[in-house]
Write a protein that holds these residues in place. Structure first.
Motif, short mmCIF file in Angstrom:
data_model
loop_
_atom_site.label_atom_id
_atom_site.label_comp_id
_atom_site.label_asym_id
_atom_site.label_seq_id
_atom_site.Cartn_x
_atom_site.Cartn_y
_atom_site.Cartn_z
N ASP A 166 0.81 -1.21 0.00
CA ASP A 166 0.00 0.00 0.00
C ASP A 166 0.85 1.27 0.00
O ASP A 166 0.30 2.38 -0.05
N LEU A 167 2.16 1.12 0.08
CA LEU A 167 3.04 2.29 0.11
C LEU A 167 3.34 2.73 -1.33
O LEU A 167 4.41 2.45 -1.87
N THR A 168 2.40 3.40 -1.91
CA THR A 168 2.55 3.86 -3.29
C THR A 168 2.86 5.35 -3.38
O THR A 168 3.07 5.87 -4.47
N HIS A 169 2.88 6.04 -2.23
CA HIS A 169 3.19 7.47 -2.21
C HIS A 169 4.58 7.68 -1.61
O HIS A 169 5.09 6.83 -0.90
N PRO A 170 5.23 8.80 -1.90
CA PRO A 170 6.55 9.05 -1.34
C PRO A 170 6.51 9.10 0.19
O PRO A 170 5.63 9.72 0.78
N THR A 171 7.46 8.44 0.82
CA THR A 171 7.55 8.41 2.29
C THR A 171 9.01 8.56 2.68
O THR A 171 9.90 8.70 1.85
N SER A 172 9.27 8.45 3.99
CA SER A 172 10.64 8.50 4.49
C SER A 172 11.43 7.26 4.12
O SER A 172 12.65 7.21 4.27
N VAL A 173 10.75 6.21 3.63
CA VAL A 173 11.40 5.00 3.14
C VAL A 173 11.19 4.95 1.63
O VAL A 173 10.06 5.00 1.15
N ASP A 174 12.28 4.87 0.87
CA ASP A 174 12.14 4.99 -0.59
C ASP A 174 11.48 3.76 -1.20
O ASP A 174 11.46 2.67 -0.61
N ALA A 175 10.95 3.94 -2.39
CA ALA A 175 10.15 2.91 -3.05
C ALA A 175 10.94 1.63 -3.30
O ALA A 175 10.40 0.52 -3.20
N GLU A 176 12.22 1.77 -3.63
CA GLU A 176 13.02 0.57 -3.90
C GLU A 176 13.24 -0.24 -2.63
O GLU A 176 13.27 -1.47 -2.66
N ALA A 177 13.39 0.43 -1.48
CA ALA A 177 13.51 -0.28 -0.21
C ALA A 177 12.23 -1.05 0.09
O ALA A 177 12.26 -2.18 0.59
N VAL A 178 11.08 -0.44 -0.22
CA VAL A 178 9.80 -1.12 -0.01
C VAL A 178 9.74 -2.38 -0.89
O VAL A 178 9.29 -3.44 -0.45
N ARG A 179 10.20 -2.25 -2.13
CA ARG A 179 10.23 -3.43 -3.00
C ARG A 179 11.10 -4.53 -2.41
O ARG A 179 10.75 -5.72 -2.45
N MET A 180 12.24 -4.15 -1.83
CA MET A 180 13.14 -5.13 -1.24
C MET A 180 12.52 -5.76 0.01
O MET A 180 12.69 -6.96 0.27
N ILE A 181 11.81 -4.97 0.79
CA ILE A 181 11.11 -5.50 1.97
C ILE A 181 10.11 -6.58 1.55
O ILE A 181 10.00 -7.64 2.18
N ARG A 182 9.39 -6.31 0.46
CA ARG A 182 8.43 -7.30 -0.05
C ARG A 182 9.15 -8.51 -0.62
O ARG A 182 8.74 -9.65 -0.39
#
Length: 216
Positions: A166-182
């Motif tokens: 659900d993290l599709t908006h800019p946050t303090s954690v960048d999008a590529e890190a979110v991809r890696m978390i998944r």
């Protein structure tokens, strides 16, 4: 299970000493691993790239070496042991282990997991945590993740828990890190490292302000 604490570059150098004190306080009961962001050293690299033609490979290597330099700093300030291999990182448990990633990351083949121009320090921390099977705490200079940028949207909602998908908006954690978390199914928490007592209370199972990112 080990916990990898990523000290954001925004916390270096001003908040390193109290963070290290907090990590020492809980190290007797937890297997603590530490990785540091590049911070101001990477800002210098970005400035270089505005005036010099540097390949992605060179810029990536320089950014990883910046993380090594901050690993040296954190190890010195905290009185921690610095490790350069994943085997060393998991083997030693007496004090927090600080990971200097260059020996490992600069020898990995570039593929879908290691994509040079997307590898921020948060992404690297998520990659290392997933590789080690560790939980991840991202200590940064914000309380956690909001539904929108609170600097732009004053009534943005603070998210205590959010699914990575659900993290599709800019946050303090960048999008590529979110991809890696998944990708690596990493249990992740984002919390404010400028209030290091929160880290202690969290590690002791007490409620603290922060955001849990659920892999999915």
């Amino acid at each position: 299970m080990a916990t990898l604490v990523k000290i954001g570059g925004s916390l270096i150098p001003a908040h390193v000493e109290p963070l290290c004190s907090s990590l020492r306080e809980v190290a007797g009961d937890h297997h603590i691993l530490v990785i540091a962001g590049g911070g101001q050293l990477v800002d210098v690299l970005r400035a270089y790239r505005k005036t010099l033609t540097l390949s992605d490979e060179t810029a990536y290597s320089m950014a990883i070496l910046a993380m090594d330099q901050h690993a040296c700093l954190v190890a010195e300030v905290g009185g921690f042991t610095m490790s350069r291999s994943l085997r060393e990182l998991m083997k030693r448990r007496t004090v927090p282990q600080v990971f200097a990633p260059s020996d490992v990351l600069l020898n990995l083949p570039i593929n879908d997991d290691i994509h040079i121009d997307r590898m921020t320090s948060d992404t690297i921390a998520a990659f290392v945590a997933g590789w080690l099977g560790a939980d991840l705490i991202i200590a940064t200079d914000t309380d956690g993740i909001y539904s929108a940028d609170p600097a732009v949207v004053p009534d943005a909602i603070f998210l205590e828990r959010v699914r990575a998908c659900d993290l599709t908006h800019p946050t303090s954690v960048d999008a590529e890190a979110v991809r890696m978390i998944r990708r690596w199914n990493v249990r992740t928490w984002v919390m404010n490292g400028t209030v290091p007592d929160r880290l202690v209370r969290y590690m002791r199972g007490q409620p603290v302000r922060g955001t849990e990112i659920m892999p999915d």
